[in-house]
Design an enzyme around this catalytic site. Structure first.
Site, PDB file in Angstrom:
ATOM      1  N   ARG A  33      35.121  47.517   8.635  1.00  0.00           N
ATOM      2  CA  ARG A  33      35.965  48.654   8.946  1.00  0.00           C
ATOM      3  C   ARG A  33      36.076  48.771  10.457  1.00  0.00           C
ATOM      4  O   ARG A  33      35.507  49.654  11.058  1.00  0.00           O
ATOM      5  CB  ARG A  33      35.325  49.896   8.344  1.00  0.00           C
ATOM      6  CG  ARG A  33      36.257  51.071   8.174  1.00  0.00           C
ATOM      7  CD  ARG A  33      35.485  52.229   7.605  1.00  0.00           C
ATOM      8  NE  ARG A  33      34.272  52.453   8.373  1.00  0.00           N
ATOM      9  CZ  ARG A  33      33.211  53.130   7.937  1.00  0.00           C
ATOM     10  NH1 ARG A  33      33.200  53.599   6.729  1.00  0.00           N
ATOM     11  NH2 ARG A  33      32.152  53.311   8.692  1.00  0.00           N
ATOM     12  N   GLU A  87      38.898  48.922   4.833  1.00  0.00           N
ATOM     13  CA  GLU A  87      37.860  49.619   4.078  1.00  0.00           C
ATOM     14  C   GLU A  87      37.696  48.913   2.746  1.00  0.00           C
ATOM     15  O   GLU A  87      38.619  48.263   2.255  1.00  0.00           O
ATOM     16  CB  GLU A  87      38.320  51.054   3.798  1.00  0.00           C
ATOM     17  CG  GLU A  87      38.702  51.844   5.011  1.00  0.00           C
ATOM     18  CD  GLU A  87      37.694  52.936   5.299  1.00  0.00           C
ATOM     19  OE1 GLU A  87      36.747  53.065   4.493  1.00  0.00           O
ATOM     20  OE2 GLU A  87      37.845  53.621   6.303  1.00  0.00           O
ATOM     21  N   PHE A  88      36.522  49.093   2.125  1.00  0.00           N
ATOM     22  CA  PHE A  88      36.301  48.456   0.825  1.00  0.00           C
ATOM     23  C   PHE A  88      37.201  49.060  -0.253  1.00  0.00           C
ATOM     24  O   PHE A  88      37.494  48.430  -1.253  1.00  0.00           O
ATOM     25  CB  PHE A  88      34.837  48.587   0.404  1.00  0.00           C
ATOM     26  CG  PHE A  88      33.906  47.845   1.314  1.00  0.00           C
ATOM     27  CD1 PHE A  88      34.297  46.658   1.915  1.00  0.00           C
ATOM     28  CD2 PHE A  88      32.635  48.321   1.578  1.00  0.00           C
ATOM     29  CE1 PHE A  88      33.443  45.958   2.755  1.00  0.00           C
ATOM     30  CE2 PHE A  88      31.777  47.626   2.411  1.00  0.00           C
ATOM     31  CZ  PHE A  88      32.177  46.457   3.011  1.00  0.00           C
ATOM     32  N   LYS A 146      18.417  41.406  -1.365  1.00  0.00           N
ATOM     33  CA  LYS A 146      17.594  42.461  -1.931  1.00  0.00           C
ATOM     34  C   LYS A 146      17.940  43.768  -1.222  1.00  0.00           C
ATOM     35  O   LYS A 146      18.443  43.726  -0.107  1.00  0.00           O
ATOM     36  CB  LYS A 146      16.113  42.119  -1.782  1.00  0.00           C
ATOM     37  CG  LYS A 146      15.629  42.222  -0.329  1.00  0.00           C
ATOM     38  CD  LYS A 146      14.145  42.417  -0.233  1.00  0.00           C
ATOM     39  CE  LYS A 146      13.848  43.041   1.117  1.00  0.00           C
ATOM     40  NZ  LYS A 146      12.517  43.156   1.523  1.00  0.00           N
ATOM     41  N   LYS A 188      11.594  29.626   3.189  1.00  0.00           N
ATOM     42  CA  LYS A 188      10.626  29.216   4.206  1.00  0.00           C
ATOM     43  C   LYS A 188       9.983  27.879   3.840  1.00  0.00           C
ATOM     44  O   LYS A 188       9.654  27.631   2.699  1.00  0.00           O
ATOM     45  CB  LYS A 188       9.535  30.278   4.353  1.00  0.00           C
ATOM     46  CG  LYS A 188      10.018  31.516   5.078  1.00  0.00           C
ATOM     47  CD  LYS A 188       8.867  32.461   5.300  1.00  0.00           C
ATOM     48  CE  LYS A 188       9.324  33.707   6.009  1.00  0.00           C
ATOM     49  NZ  LYS A 188       9.741  33.448   7.390  1.00  0.00           N
ATOM     50  N   GLU A 233       2.466  43.816   7.856  1.00  0.00           N
ATOM     51  CA  GLU A 233       3.377  43.954   8.993  1.00  0.00           C
ATOM     52  C   GLU A 233       2.739  44.864  10.018  1.00  0.00           C
ATOM     53  O   GLU A 233       2.037  45.809   9.655  1.00  0.00           O
ATOM     54  CB  GLU A 233       4.707  44.550   8.534  1.00  0.00           C
ATOM     55  CG  GLU A 233       5.518  43.611   7.670  1.00  0.00           C
ATOM     56  CD  GLU A 233       6.787  44.271   7.162  1.00  0.00           C
ATOM     57  OE1 GLU A 233       7.863  43.952   7.666  1.00  0.00           O
ATOM     58  OE2 GLU A 233       6.674  45.115   6.260  1.00  0.00           O
ATOM     59  N   ASP A 247       9.748  47.427  -1.974  1.00  0.00           N
ATOM     60  CA  ASP A 247      10.358  46.694  -0.867  1.00  0.00           C
ATOM     61  C   ASP A 247       9.814  45.268  -0.781  1.00  0.00           C
ATOM     62  O   ASP A 247      10.537  44.347  -0.417  1.00  0.00           O
ATOM     63  CB  ASP A 247      10.082  47.451   0.437  1.00  0.00           C
ATOM     64  CG  ASP A 247      10.872  46.880   1.604  1.00  0.00           C
ATOM     65  OD1 ASP A 247      12.021  46.475   1.380  1.00  0.00           O
ATOM     66  OD2 ASP A 247      10.339  46.838   2.727  1.00  0.00           O
ATOM     67  N   HIS A 305       9.114  39.507  -2.837  1.00  0.00           N
ATOM     68  CA  HIS A 305       8.387  38.454  -2.122  1.00  0.00           C
ATOM     69  C   HIS A 305       7.046  38.101  -2.762  1.00  0.00           C
ATOM     70  O   HIS A 305       6.759  36.945  -3.036  1.00  0.00           O
ATOM     71  CB  HIS A 305       8.129  38.875  -0.682  1.00  0.00           C
ATOM     72  CG  HIS A 305       9.362  39.248   0.077  1.00  0.00           C
ATOM     73  ND1 HIS A 305      10.559  38.606  -0.110  1.00  0.00           N
ATOM     74  CD2 HIS A 305       9.581  40.184   1.021  1.00  0.00           C
ATOM     75  CE1 HIS A 305      11.461  39.146   0.691  1.00  0.00           C
ATOM     76  NE2 HIS A 305      10.893  40.106   1.393  1.00  0.00           N
ATOM     77  N   LYS A 343       2.724  48.417   6.074  1.00  0.00           N
ATOM     78  CA  LYS A 343       3.299  48.506   7.409  1.00  0.00           C
ATOM     79  C   LYS A 343       2.262  49.097   8.345  1.00  0.00           C
ATOM     80  O   LYS A 343       1.352  49.792   7.911  1.00  0.00           O
ATOM     81  CB  LYS A 343       4.533  49.386   7.383  1.00  0.00           C
ATOM     82  CG  LYS A 343       5.687  48.709   6.649  1.00  0.00           C
ATOM     83  CD  LYS A 343       7.001  49.367   6.981  1.00  0.00           C
ATOM     84  CE  LYS A 343       8.154  48.652   6.308  1.00  0.00           C
ATOM     85  NZ  LYS A 343       8.444  47.331   6.888  1.00  0.00           N
TER      86      LYS A 343
END
Lengths: 538, 304
Positions: free
Chosen positions: A93, A135-136, A200, A234, A268, A287, A292, A390
């Site tokens: 957009r 726009e979508f 994801k 990876k 993390e 998450d 993962h 985290k």
């Protein structure tokens, strides 16, 4: 042959190993050889190159596009892996023209590309960069996109092969996918392909994952849907399969007879950054664990696939995910936490609830640890501990297979007092490689045995810097090679594992705080202590 | 970087000095994946070592550089050890004097890494039959380069007689981007190729190899024609439906044209020796495709 040296043993095995891997990685089948006389499975110098195609990128202004996708496209071009005529179309957009998008791409490449900037590569790439504003929800914009693609086919010879990369929040999937259907972009003419790439999160529970899938599968067949879990691109993760199935050293002990337990960790050091809107209500388990960590678990625990083709590989992963069982008492076998203010790596940082955009009454966890078991002959009774968080001590992702203690030690108790368990650790990031931990005699006259580590640094041993996961995965999308992409069935099985835990947690109030920069809440350590085990100190 | 000179020494002294240095640096584990033996003279040594150490970043190696000095001097071996030179692995320069110049293998053999592949590389002059050379016999892969030869085209042609699986030529390695682009062009259906021309600067060693490969794969005659250069400048393949053409006049950016489609530009840069070497070390099994090309050149020469 005029003269030939009898092959030495080493030569023989090198030749054999690489023939097998060539067949697996280059994907040169007899059909390709028949169609293209210049291709030959024995010709291993020639890289896999995608056929002529266009990649349409939705959400070009996002972080992922700028930091990963656009640089990865350049790196592929720089390595000569993109076909002549490859074209990139940005859709967003913005009141932009082609050159504005080209400028954004140029800047992204200069800043984030892995391989050195070369003018001629940029020239090749920039000739095929287009931008479609809109726009979508705007039918006109998608009609313009369809026209544009048709024109690109004519001017660049891309043959009606389009990949659509939806680098946009899932709430936009339905409208984009419907637009692709309406403009008939989802189905190409005979002998051309249309593929859609999604990122994801694949839903936030089983139900939403199924709904999401219903939207894409109504328009694209499953074989055209590529779900990106960048961990699977990876090198080290792919090396799990090489390690397990190309060697005879590890497989005999890869079972309940020798393995005490397995720890899979993704830690993390960063907080949630600017992702408050996405993160709150999702949390660490959805998450990271759902995708993962469960994918890593599947690769570590699965039986050997009959081949490395997508079907066989996915079948084995599904089998093992189906066999995953949760312990009866979730209160004693899971732990969750939330970082509080503290010091992380020498800097003061705020707690989760003080982050911008997080409501005070949030019960979202930033640390999750779960214990699961795998009900099959190989793994019965061997717990798999999965943890992620985290603002932990440092950034590290690894899979540690911890072995049982030797059944009998012909040494005095004092001599082996500090001898721990043997372990084989697959380090996924940042320092990719493999570590083996075993006991060794301390030099001297006394028979004292202590743990030592033996390291194999994968990153350094073979590559100056191994290709970014996105490079590999984008190339696989363009070639149409699906083994490294999770199937919808795997996504659903993973949600089936996680949903009961999430339900249980939802009834438990706010998670336990842990100071930022430490290794998670006390309850996680207690959970291990109940089993007589400890987390590896990372 | 640690550099260490050993004068009038032996292989076993070098070996123990290496172990000593490694322990001193606190990294006694050997993470190297192969041994690269470079055979060159003093004048070519600098460039060769540079390329080899750069390639070693992708393939950590023990690099043994064998430098032949004056054969009329008394017998002597001098060694220069370099460790930790911004690259994983070790570099050992071996300077051979007197009769020892003819027995380099006696020095090299005890210094090879245990049970890992050995690659030999002659950056300039190479033996007539690399596989029969004393150093070549130690190696799994033998890399020569036809380009610096006085008559590169003749050198390539001569390889047909001496070829043994495991031989390879950097003149062939230089062709990979070209071959990759040609193969990509053929991924879309192309009619039967009737004939072809490879254009290159006069005396280019890679051109006959490319022509032979194309002829072998396409079953059509492919000629080599001279051009202004630099290096390879073009490939033209004539099919029933028209002409497929790749042209490159600046050694950087090429143009691909094919019937019924617009011209497209593709980056096609010449690569450094280090990159070529790294490609060679990626696959250590015999290159049958190269063999087929070389044998075709050999047959053509015999029949003419």
């Amino acid at each position: 042959m005029a003269e030939s040296k009898p092959p030495t043993h080493a030569e023989d095995s090198v030749a054999m190993a690489s023939t097998a891997s060539a067949a697996a990685t280059t994907g040169i089948t007899e059909e390709i050889v028949a169609a293209n006389p210049l291709r030959d499975p024995r010709d291993k110098r020639l890289p896999r190159v995608a056929g002529p195609c266009v990649l349409v990128l939705f959400g070009v202004t996002g972080d992922l596009a700028r930091k990963k996708l656009l640089p990865a496209i350049y790196d592929l071009a720089n390595r000569g892996l993109l076909p002549p005529g490859f074209s990139l179309v940005g859709f967003a957009r913005r009141e932009w023209r082609d050159q504005d998008f080209a400028q954004l791409t140029h800047d992204a490449i200069k800043q984030h590309a892995r391989t050195p900037y070369r003018e001629e590569v940029w020239k090749q790439l920039s000739e095929g960069i287009f931008f479609c504003p809109g726009e979508f929800t705007d039918d006109g914009a998608f009609d313009a996109l369809a026209m544009m693609l048709k024109e690109i086919d004519e001017t660049r010879g891309t043959g009606g092969n389009y990949g659509f990369y939806l680098s946009v929040p899932p709430k936009f999937f339905p409208v984009v996918v419907q637009q692709l259907k309406r403009t008939d972009l989802a189905h190409g003419p005979e002998a051309s392909w249309r593929r859609v790439v999604i990122e994801k999160p694949f839903g936030h529970d089983l139900k939403s994952a199924q709904e999401l899938n219903a939207i894409t599968s109504a328009v694209f067949p499953e074989s055209s849907v590529f779900r990106i879990d960048h961990y699977l691109g990876k090198e080290t993760v792919q090396n799990i399969m090489a390690l397990r199935f190309a060697n005879n050293l590890f497989e005999p002990i890869w079972n309940r007879g020798y393995v005490d337990h397995v720890q899979i960790t993704m830690a993390e050091d960063i907080g949630i950054g600017g992702r408050a809107g996405y993160y709150d209500g999702i949390g660490a388990a959805r998450d990271v664990i759902q995708n993962h960590l469960l994918q890593l678990l599947a690769l570590v625990a699965m039986e050997d696939p009959t081949s490395f083709g997508a079907d066989s590989l996915r079948r084995e992963k599904e089998k093992v995910l189906k066999a995953v069982q949760l312990p009866g008492d979730l209160a004693r076998s899971t732990a969750r936490g939330r970082y509080a203010a503290g010091w992380q790596g020498g800097q003061p940082v705020v707690g989760y609830t003080e982050e911008e955009g997080i409501p005070d009454n949030s019960i979202t966890e930033t640390y999750a640890a779960i214990k699961v078991e795998i009900a099959n002959r190989r793994w019965a009774g061997v717990p798999f501990y999965l943890r992620t968080g985290k603002r932990l001590g440092r950034r590290v992702t690894e899979v540690a297979v911890v072995f049982q203690k030797a059944p009998h030690l012909p040494f005095s108790k004092d001599d082996t007092e500090i001898l721990g368990h043997n372990a084989l650790v697959i380090r996924v990031q940042p320092d990719e490689g493999i570590t083996v931990r075993f006991g060794s005699k301390v030099p001297g006259t006394a028979m004292e045995v202590r743990d030592v580590s033996m390291d194999f640094a994968y990153g350094e041993s073979f590559m100056e810097s191994s290709p970014e996961a996105y490079e590999r995965l984008l190339l696989d999308v363009l070639i149409g090679d699906p083994p490294l992409f999770p199937h919808q069935r795997e996504v659903e099985l993973s949600w089936k594992i996680l949903d009961p835990i999430e339900e249980f947690w939802a009834s438990q109030g706010p998670p336990e705080d842990y100071p930022a920069g430490t290794w998670g809440p006390a309850s996680a350590d207690e959970m291990m202590a109940r089993d007589g085990r400890v987390w590896r100190r990372l | 970087m640690t550099s260490f000179m050993l004068s009038d020494t032996t292989a076993s002294k070098i070996s123990s000095q290496l172990t000593h240095l490694r322990h001193q640096m606190g990294s006694p584990a050997v993470g190297m994946v192969l041994t690269l033996v470079v055979v060159c003279d003093e004048s070519g040594q600098y460039d060769a070592v540079r390329a080899a150490t750069e390639a070693a970043r992708e393939h950590p190696s023990r690099i043994l550089v064998v430098i032949g000095r004056d054969p009329d001097e008394p017998n002597r071996l001098d060694a220069e050890l370099r460790i930790g030179e911004s690259t994983p692995g070790e570099v050992i320069l071996l300077r051979l004097y007197g009769e020892l110049t003819r027995h380099a293998d006696s020095v090299v053999s005890p210094l090879l890494l245990t049970d890992t592949p050995v690659v030999a590389w002659w950056p300039r002059e190479s033996p007539d039959v690399p596989a029969k050379d004393a150093i070549g016999q130690l190696a799994l892969r033998r890399i020569i380069d036809a380009r610096p030869a006085s008559d590169p085209v003749k050198a390539v042609a001569g390889r047909a007689r001496s070829y043994v699986p495991g031989d390879t030529d950097l003149a062939w390695t230089r062709l990979t981007p070209w071959r990759s682009l040609l193969a990509a062009a053929f991924d879309q259906p192309v009619g039967k190729v009737k004939k072809g021309v490879v254009e290159a600067a006069s005396g280019n060693a890679s051109a006959p190899l490319l022509a032979a490969w194309l002829a072998e794969r396409l079953g059509a005659p492919v000629k080599v024609a001279d051009s202004e250069g630099p290096g390879l400048t073009g490939v033209t393949l004539t099919t029933a439906e028209g002409t497929i053409k790749i042209t490159r006049s600046d050694a950087r950016l090429a143009t691909l044209s094919r019937p019924g489609q617009p011209d497209r530009r593709v980056a096609l840069t010449r690569r450094t020796t280090a990159e070529l070497l790294a490609e060679e070390m990626r696959r250590l099994d015999p290159d049958e495709v190269y063999e087929a090309a070389v044998r075709r050149i050999g047959r053509a020469n015999r029949s003419s």
